[in-house]
Design a protein around this motif. Structure first.
Motif, PDB file in Angstrom:
ATOM      1  N   TYR A  13       0.831  -1.195   0.000  1.00 12.17           N
ATOM      2  CA  TYR A  13       0.000   0.000   0.000  1.00 12.17           C
ATOM      3  C   TYR A  13       0.871   1.252   0.000  1.00 12.17           C
ATOM      4  O   TYR A  13       0.623   2.196  -0.765  1.00 12.17           O
ATOM      5  CB  TYR A  13      -0.921  -0.002   1.216  1.00 12.17           C
ATOM      6  CG  TYR A  13      -1.806   1.217   1.304  1.00 12.17           C
ATOM      7  CD1 TYR A  13      -2.997   1.274   0.594  1.00 12.17           C
ATOM      8  CD2 TYR A  13      -1.442   2.312   2.086  1.00 12.17           C
ATOM      9  CE1 TYR A  13      -3.812   2.396   0.654  1.00 12.17           C
ATOM     10  CE2 TYR A  13      -2.252   3.429   2.150  1.00 12.17           C
ATOM     11  CZ  TYR A  13      -3.430   3.468   1.437  1.00 12.17           C
ATOM     12  OH  TYR A  13      -4.222   4.587   1.495  1.00 12.17           O
ATOM     13  N   ALA A  14       1.877   1.280   0.860  1.00 14.69           N
ATOM     14  CA  ALA A  14       2.754   2.445   0.946  1.00 14.69           C
ATOM     15  C   ALA A  14       3.438   2.715  -0.386  1.00 14.69           C
ATOM     16  O   ALA A  14       3.502   3.857  -0.852  1.00 14.69           O
ATOM     17  CB  ALA A  14       3.798   2.236   2.048  1.00 14.69           C
ATOM     18  N   GLU A  15       3.936   1.675  -1.033  1.00 16.45           N
ATOM     19  CA  GLU A  15       4.667   1.862  -2.288  1.00 16.45           C
ATOM     20  C   GLU A  15       3.730   2.225  -3.439  1.00 16.45           C
ATOM     21  O   GLU A  15       4.026   3.121  -4.239  1.00 16.45           O
ATOM     22  CB  GLU A  15       5.469   0.601  -2.607  1.00 16.45           C
ATOM     23  CG  GLU A  15       6.584   0.361  -1.610  1.00 16.45           C
ATOM     24  CD  GLU A  15       7.482  -0.810  -1.962  1.00 16.45           C
ATOM     25  OE1 GLU A  15       8.616  -0.848  -1.457  1.00 16.45           O
ATOM     26  OE2 GLU A  15       7.056  -1.698  -2.741  1.00 16.45           O
ATOM     27  N   ASP A  16       2.605   1.536  -3.523  1.00 16.58           N
ATOM     28  CA  ASP A  16       1.661   1.806  -4.609  1.00 16.58           C
ATOM     29  C   ASP A  16       1.117   3.225  -4.539  1.00 16.58           C
ATOM     30  O   ASP A  16       1.095   3.956  -5.538  1.00 16.58           O
ATOM     31  CB  ASP A  16       0.506   0.800  -4.550  1.00 16.58           C
ATOM     32  CG  ASP A  16      -0.583   1.099  -5.569  1.00 16.58           C
ATOM     33  OD1 ASP A  16      -0.346   0.877  -6.771  1.00 16.58           O
ATOM     34  OD2 ASP A  16      -1.667   1.572  -5.159  1.00 16.58           O
ATOM     35  N   ARG A  55      -6.916  13.969  -2.069  1.00 21.54           N
ATOM     36  CA  ARG A  55      -6.932  12.553  -1.719  1.00 21.54           C
ATOM     37  C   ARG A  55      -6.687  12.427  -0.222  1.00 21.54           C
ATOM     38  O   ARG A  55      -5.635  12.809   0.281  1.00 21.54           O
ATOM     39  CB  ARG A  55      -5.865  11.774  -2.475  1.00 21.54           C
ATOM     40  CG  ARG A  55      -5.847  10.294  -2.100  1.00 21.54           C
ATOM     41  CD  ARG A  55      -4.694   9.535  -2.721  1.00 21.54           C
ATOM     42  NE  ARG A  55      -4.688   8.193  -2.181  1.00 21.54           N
ATOM     43  CZ  ARG A  55      -4.132   7.835  -1.021  1.00 21.54           C
ATOM     44  NH1 ARG A  55      -3.533   8.770  -0.277  1.00 21.54           N
ATOM     45  NH2 ARG A  55      -4.173   6.596  -0.594  1.00 21.54           N
ATOM     46  N   ILE A  56      -7.688  11.919   0.488  1.00 26.15           N
ATOM     47  CA  ILE A  56      -7.553  11.666   1.919  1.00 26.15           C
ATOM     48  C   ILE A  56      -7.199  10.192   2.097  1.00 26.15           C
ATOM     49  O   ILE A  56      -7.999   9.311   1.778  1.00 26.15           O
ATOM     50  CB  ILE A  56      -8.852  11.985   2.672  1.00 26.15           C
ATOM     51  CG1 ILE A  56      -9.210  13.471   2.522  1.00 26.15           C
ATOM     52  CG2 ILE A  56      -8.727  11.619   4.149  1.00 26.15           C
ATOM     53  CD1 ILE A  56     -10.545  13.844   3.137  1.00 26.15           C
ATOM     54  N   GLY A  57      -6.002   9.917   2.575  1.00 29.83           N
ATOM     55  CA  GLY A  57      -5.579   8.542   2.800  1.00 29.83           C
ATOM     56  C   GLY A  57      -5.346   8.249   4.272  1.00 29.83           C
ATOM     57  O   GLY A  57      -4.983   7.132   4.635  1.00 29.83           O
ATOM     58  N   PHE A  58      -5.514   9.291   5.119  1.00 31.15           N
ATOM     59  CA  PHE A  58      -5.335   9.176   6.573  1.00 31.15           C
ATOM     60  C   PHE A  58      -3.888   8.862   6.952  1.00 31.15           C
ATOM     61  O   PHE A  58      -3.619   8.353   8.036  1.00 31.15           O
ATOM     62  CB  PHE A  58      -6.274   8.118   7.161  1.00 31.15           C
ATOM     63  CG  PHE A  58      -7.722   8.407   6.901  1.00 31.15           C
ATOM     64  CD1 PHE A  58      -8.407   9.303   7.701  1.00 31.15           C
ATOM     65  CD2 PHE A  58      -8.394   7.797   5.849  1.00 31.15           C
ATOM     66  CE1 PHE A  58      -9.751   9.584   7.468  1.00 31.15           C
ATOM     67  CE2 PHE A  58      -9.735   8.076   5.607  1.00 31.15           C
ATOM     68  CZ  PHE A  58     -10.412   8.976   6.411  1.00 31.15           C
ATOM     69  N   CYS A  59      -2.946   9.134   6.046  1.00 29.26           N
ATOM     70  CA  CYS A  59      -1.538   8.930   6.340  1.00 29.26           C
ATOM     71  C   CYS A  59      -0.723   9.763   5.352  1.00 29.26           C
ATOM     72  O   CYS A  59      -1.257  10.273   4.363  1.00 29.26           O
ATOM     73  CB  CYS A  59      -1.142   7.451   6.246  1.00 29.26           C
ATOM     74  SG  CYS A  59      -1.503   6.701   4.635  1.00 29.26           S
ATOM     75  N   HIS A  60       0.549   9.884   5.633  1.00 29.06           N
ATOM     76  CA  HIS A  60       1.453  10.685   4.801  1.00 29.06           C
ATOM     77  C   HIS A  60       2.453   9.749   4.147  1.00 29.06           C
ATOM     78  O   HIS A  60       3.184   9.040   4.829  1.00 29.06           O
ATOM     79  CB  HIS A  60       2.171  11.717   5.667  1.00 29.06           C
ATOM     80  CG  HIS A  60       3.146  12.566   4.913  1.00 29.06           C
ATOM     81  ND1 HIS A  60       2.761  13.446   3.937  1.00 29.06           N
ATOM     82  CD2 HIS A  60       4.495  12.653   4.991  1.00 29.06           C
ATOM     83  CE1 HIS A  60       3.831  14.061   3.452  1.00 29.06           C
ATOM     84  NE2 HIS A  60       4.895  13.590   4.073  1.00 29.06           N
ATOM     85  N   LEU A  61       2.471   9.719   2.821  1.00 31.45           N
ATOM     86  CA  LEU A  61       3.319   8.773   2.104  1.00 31.45           C
ATOM     87  C   LEU A  61       4.364   9.492   1.273  1.00 31.45           C
ATOM     88  O   LEU A  61       4.051  10.078   0.235  1.00 31.45           O
ATOM     89  CB  LEU A  61       2.469   7.879   1.197  1.00 31.45           C
ATOM     90  CG  LEU A  61       1.454   6.969   1.901  1.00 31.45           C
ATOM     91  CD1 LEU A  61       0.604   6.244   0.881  1.00 31.45           C
ATOM     92  CD2 LEU A  61       2.167   5.971   2.801  1.00 31.45           C
ATOM     93  N   GLU A  62       5.577   9.466   1.728  1.00 27.40           N
ATOM     94  CA  GLU A  62       6.701   9.968   0.950  1.00 27.40           C
ATOM     95  C   GLU A  62       7.928   9.161   1.315  1.00 27.40           C
ATOM     96  O   GLU A  62       7.996   8.575   2.400  1.00 27.40           O
ATOM     97  CB  GLU A  62       6.952  11.459   1.209  1.00 27.40           C
ATOM     98  CG  GLU A  62       5.963  12.373   0.527  1.00 27.40           C
ATOM     99  CD  GLU A  62       6.434  13.811   0.504  1.00 27.40           C
ATOM    100  OE1 GLU A  62       7.638  14.041   0.657  1.00 27.40           O
ATOM    101  OE2 GLU A  62       5.588  14.697   0.345  1.00 27.40           O
ATOM    102  N   PHE A  63       8.887   9.111   0.403  1.00 22.21           N
ATOM    103  CA  PHE A  63      10.159   8.440   0.697  1.00 22.21           C
ATOM    104  C   PHE A  63      11.233   9.494   0.877  1.00 22.21           C
ATOM    105  O   PHE A  63      11.315  10.418   0.064  1.00 22.21           O
ATOM    106  CB  PHE A  63      10.539   7.495  -0.445  1.00 22.21           C
ATOM    107  CG  PHE A  63       9.693   6.269  -0.533  1.00 22.21           C
ATOM    108  CD1 PHE A  63       9.328   5.588   0.614  1.00 22.21           C
ATOM    109  CD2 PHE A  63       9.262   5.792  -1.754  1.00 22.21           C
ATOM    110  CE1 PHE A  63       8.543   4.450   0.537  1.00 22.21           C
ATOM    111  CE2 PHE A  63       8.484   4.661  -1.841  1.00 22.21           C
ATOM    112  CZ  PHE A  63       8.132   3.978  -0.698  1.00 22.21           C
TER     113      PHE A  63
END
Length: 336
Positions: A13-16, A55-63
Motif C-alpha cells: 500500500y505504501a509503495e503503490d 486525496r484523503i488517505g489518513f496517512c502521509h506517504l513519501e520516501f
C-alpha cells in the motif's frame, strides 16, 4: 490530527500509493502534502480530474518515510475547505490546517479566478474507524457532493527478474507473435517502441481518448495537456506504444505509460495507464507493450498497477503481475 498510536502500513500500500500520487503530482500545477493526504491543483488544465482533487488517505506517504506509520485525520471542516479551494473562494495556502506545503511544489499557471470541479477521494484502506470515514463522507454529501461509495481497485505487483525477458506473455518471441497475428490480419506488423517528443501526440491522444471514451464527452484538450507534460519528463515517464504504418500515416494501436521516481525510489515503477484502440483489441497488443516496457526495467524493480475490471486483471496476470491487496475508497464530486 495525528494519532499518537502507530499503525504499520502494508508495504504494497505504501509503495503503490506513493507512486500513484507522485505520478499525479508530476502532471499537476501544484501539490500540497498533508499528514492526512495530498491535494492536487491544476487550474491551467481545469478538466483534468486527477490533477484537481484532494486525496484523503489518513496517512502521509513519501520516501524516505515521514509519519508513514501514523494515522491522521483531516480538519473537521474538510468538506467546506475543499469546496472553497476549488472554487477559489479562499487561498489554498491558508485554508487547510494541520498540514504542510511540499517544498518542491511549484505554482505553474495558477490564477485567482480559476474554477475547477471540486472532488475528493476518501481512501479508507488503512483507516479502521468506519464511523470516522462515514462522517467525512456525510460532510461532503451534505454540501451537495455526489458520493460513490464502495469503490475497490485491485493492486498488482510484478518483480522484474533477470533472464526471463519477453516470455511472460506467451510462448515464442514477441516478433513471432506479432508476425503471426499479422498473417491473420492484413494490416502491417506493429512495431513496439518508446515514444519520444511530441511527433505522435495526435495519434497518442486519439488512441487514449477512444479507448476510455473521452472522445464521446467532446473534451480531449485536458488529455493532450496531460500527455504533453508526461512526454516532457522522460526521466519520470516512459511511453511505450505498438505502432503501425509509415512515417506519414503511423497509428498508435496500443500503449502503456510507466512512471518512475528515480531519485526518491529507483527500485519502484508504476504502470499509470494502458490502453488499446477499440478496433485493435483482442490481438494481444497490450500484453506485448506491457512486457516490452517491463523488459526495459532493471532486475529487482517492483512494478505496481491498479485494476478493477476482471478482463484487465486477467491481462496483467498473463504478463506476470500478482494481486497484493485491494484499495477501498469513496469518491465525492460536487454537483453543479
Amino acid at each position: 490530527m495525528v494519532h499518537p498510536s502507530r499503525r504499520i502500513l502494508p508495504k504494497w500500500y505504501a509503495e503503490d500509493k506513493f507512486l500513484e500520487t507522485e505520478a499525479i503530482s508530476a502532471t499537476s500545477d501544484t501539490t500540497h502534502s498533508f499528514v492526512f493526504g495530498r491535494m492536487f491543483k491544476t487550474p491551467s488544465n481545469r478538466t483534468y480530474r486527477d490533477g484537481n482533487h484532494l486525496r484523503i488517505g489518513f496517512c502521509h506517504l513519501e520516501f524516505p518515510y515521514d509519519c508513514n506509520g501514523c494515522l491522521a485525520e483531516p480538519p473537521s471542516n474538510i468538506a467546506q475547505t475543499v469546496t472553497a479551494i476549488y472554487n477559489r473562494v479562499s487561498p489554498a495556502s491558508s485554508a487547510v490546517q494541520h498540514g504542510r506545503h511540499d517544498a518542491g511544489a511549484t505554482e505553474k499557471g495558477e490564477d485567482a479566478g480559476a474554477c475547477v470541479l471540486a472532488r475528493c477521494v476518501v481512501d479508507y484502506t488503512v483507516q479502521p474507524d468506519a464511523e470516522l470515514v462515514d462522517g467525512i463522507v456525510r460532510q461532503f454529501a451534505g454540501l451537495g457532493y455526489r458520493c460513490e461509495r464502495g469503490l475497490e481497485d485491485t493492486v498488482m505487483r510484478l518483480v522484474v527478474e533477470a533472464g526471463e525477458r519477453g516470455n511472460a506473455a506467451g510462448s515464442g518471441s514477441r516478433s513471432e507473435r506479432l508476425q503471426s497475428r499479422s498473417t491473420q490480419d492484413p494490416r502491417l506488423v506493429p512495431t513496439i517502441c518508446k515514444l519520444a517528443g511530441h511527433s505522435m501526440m495526435p495519434q497518442l491522444v486519439d488512441c487514449n481518448a477512444r479507448a476510455f471514451g473521452y472522445d464521446a464527452a467532446g473534451d480531449t484538450a485536458w488529455l493532450h495537456a496531460k500527455l504533453a507534460r508526461q512526454l516532457d519528463q522522460p526521466d519520470a515517464f516512459s511511453v511505450y506504444a505498438a505502432v503501425d504504418g509509415t512515417a506519414s500515416d503511423a497509428r498508435v494501436l496500443s500503449f502503456a505509460i510507466i512512471y518512475r521516481a528515480p531519485e526518491k525510489a529507483p527500485h519502484l515503477a508504476f504502470v499509470q495507464a494502458v490502453a488499446t484502440a477499440p478496433e485493435h483489441r483482442r490481438r494481444g497488443l497490450a500484453s506485448d507493450v506491457i512486457q516490452y516496457a517491463v523488459d526495459q526495467l532493471s532486475p529487482g524493480t517492483r512494478v505496481y498497477l491498479e485494476a478493477c475490471e476482471p478482463h484487465a486483471i486477467a491481462l496483467y496476470q498473463g504478463v506476470g503481475f500478482e494481486e497484493v491487496g485491494r484499495v477501498r475508497s469513496t469518491e465525492c464530486i460536487l454537483l453543479k
